[in-house]
Design a protein around this motif. Structure first.
Motif, short mmCIF file in Angstrom:
data_model
loop_
_atom_site.label_atom_id
_atom_site.label_comp_id
_atom_site.label_asym_id
_atom_site.label_seq_id
_atom_site.Cartn_x
_atom_site.Cartn_y
_atom_site.Cartn_z
N LEU A 62 21.71 50.04 57.39
CA LEU A 62 21.07 49.26 56.34
C LEU A 62 19.96 50.04 55.64
CD1 LEU A 62 20.63 45.91 58.30
CD2 LEU A 62 22.54 46.57 56.81
N THR A 63 19.76 49.71 54.37
CA THR A 63 18.60 50.22 53.64
C THR A 63 17.41 49.32 53.98
OG1 THR A 63 18.95 48.77 51.73
CG2 THR A 63 20.10 50.92 51.71
N PRO A 64 16.18 49.76 53.70
CA PRO A 64 15.02 48.88 53.92
C PRO A 64 15.16 47.54 53.17
CG PRO A 64 14.26 51.12 53.60
CD PRO A 64 15.75 51.12 53.33
N GLU A 65 15.72 47.57 51.97
CA GLU A 65 15.92 46.32 51.22
C GLU A 65 16.91 45.41 51.96
OE1 GLU A 65 17.28 44.72 46.79
OE2 GLU A 65 17.68 46.80 47.34
N GLN A 66 17.97 45.98 52.52
CA GLN A 66 18.94 45.19 53.26
C GLN A 66 18.35 44.61 54.55
OE1 GLN A 66 21.93 48.30 53.36
NE2 GLN A 66 23.31 47.07 52.08
N VAL A 67 17.43 45.35 55.18
CA VAL A 67 16.76 44.81 56.37
C VAL A 67 15.98 43.56 55.98
CG1 VAL A 67 14.96 45.23 58.11
CG2 VAL A 67 16.64 47.02 57.59
N SER A 68 15.28 43.61 54.87
CA SER A 68 14.55 42.45 54.38
C SER A 68 15.50 41.30 54.06
CB SER A 68 13.74 42.83 53.14
OG SER A 68 13.04 41.73 52.65
N GLN A 69 16.63 41.62 53.43
CA GLN A 69 17.62 40.60 53.13
C GLN A 69 18.22 40.00 54.41
OE1 GLN A 69 20.24 42.96 50.73
NE2 GLN A 69 19.14 42.53 48.82
N LEU A 70 18.47 40.86 55.41
CA LEU A 70 19.01 40.38 56.68
C LEU A 70 18.03 39.40 57.33
CD1 LEU A 70 21.14 40.43 58.92
CD2 LEU A 70 19.97 42.46 59.85
N GLU A 71 16.76 39.73 57.32
CA GLU A 71 15.75 38.82 57.89
C GLU A 71 15.78 37.48 57.17
OE1 GLU A 71 10.99 38.41 58.83
OE2 GLU A 71 11.67 40.00 57.49
N SER A 72 15.84 37.52 55.86
CA SER A 72 15.85 36.30 55.06
C SER A 72 17.12 35.48 55.29
CB SER A 72 15.71 36.67 53.58
OG SER A 72 15.75 35.52 52.78
N ILE A 73 18.24 36.15 55.30
CA ILE A 73 19.53 35.46 55.49
C ILE A 73 19.60 34.86 56.89
CG2 ILE A 73 22.03 35.83 55.73
CD1 ILE A 73 21.63 37.99 53.43
N ALA A 74 19.26 35.66 57.91
CA ALA A 74 19.30 35.16 59.28
C ALA A 74 18.34 34.00 59.45
CB ALA A 74 18.98 36.28 60.27
N GLY A 75 17.17 34.07 58.81
CA GLY A 75 16.20 32.98 58.88
C GLY A 75 16.73 31.69 58.25
N ALA A 76 17.40 31.82 57.13
CA ALA A 76 17.96 30.64 56.46
C ALA A 76 19.04 29.98 57.31
CB ALA A 76 18.52 31.03 55.08
N VAL A 77 19.92 30.80 57.90
CA VAL A 77 20.98 30.26 58.75
C VAL A 77 20.37 29.66 60.02
CG1 VAL A 77 23.05 30.83 60.09
CG2 VAL A 77 22.74 31.80 57.80
#
Length: 166
Positions: free
Chosen positions: A129-144
């Motif tokens: 993952l890129t740093p941006e994708q890590v941030s997106q992963l945190e956000s997506i996992a948090g929403a789920v």
């Protein structure tokens, strides 16, 4: 009532998520079994205790933080206890409750095991993952996670561990 079928994009995302959910536990479990004679859940229990104040948690709190039933957790803690990694004792503030505490050998096991586990997590997740994708992963996992755990029981343990690290 007609089902809300997944769009093509949703189906592609869903199938990839299912594949990750199926494959990642085996990768993590395999490395921990090979290198530390622990299951991923064993390590998760030890890690949650290592992050707790005094390396001690009530069994009910440990069950919440590991998303385990008390019977499953009791079985795992008993096995870890037999290996000298954890000990159980009555809770001093509530004699009806039981505390689990990470022993010195358990703390040593966590310190010994963490580098290999983290290398596996990095190799199979974060290095992809890129740093941006890590941030997106945190956000997506948090929403789920909010949908799966609306009371925030599991999130409490995650947030407590993050505060101690930050």
């Amino acid at each position: 009532m007609e089902p809300r079928w997944l769009t093509d994009d949703e189906m592609a995302a869903w199938l990839r998520l299912v594949a990750v959910v199926e494959l990642l536990p085996g990768v993590l479990d395999g490395q921990l079994r090979r290198d530390a004679a622990l299951t991923h859940f064993d390590y998760h229990v030890l890690a949650m205790l290592s992050e707790a104040p005094g390396r001690t948690l009530r069994m009910t709190e440990l069950a919440t933080r590991t998303n385990a039933t008390l019977p499953r957790l009791s079985h795992v803690v008993r096995r870890l206890e037999e290996r000298g990694l954890v000990e159980r004792a009555p809770c001093p503030s509530d004699g009806r409750a039981t505390n689990a505490r990470l022993t010195e050998d358990g703390w040593a096991k966590v310190r010994q095991t963490a580098p290999g586990h983290l290398a596996t997590v990095r190799e199979h997740v974060f290095d992809a993952l890129t740093p941006e994708q890590v941030s997106q992963l945190e956000s997506i996992a948090g929403a789920v996670l909010e949908r799966l755990d609306p009371e925030g029981r599991v999130a409490v343990g995650i947030e407590a561990a993050a505060r101690r690290r930050g």
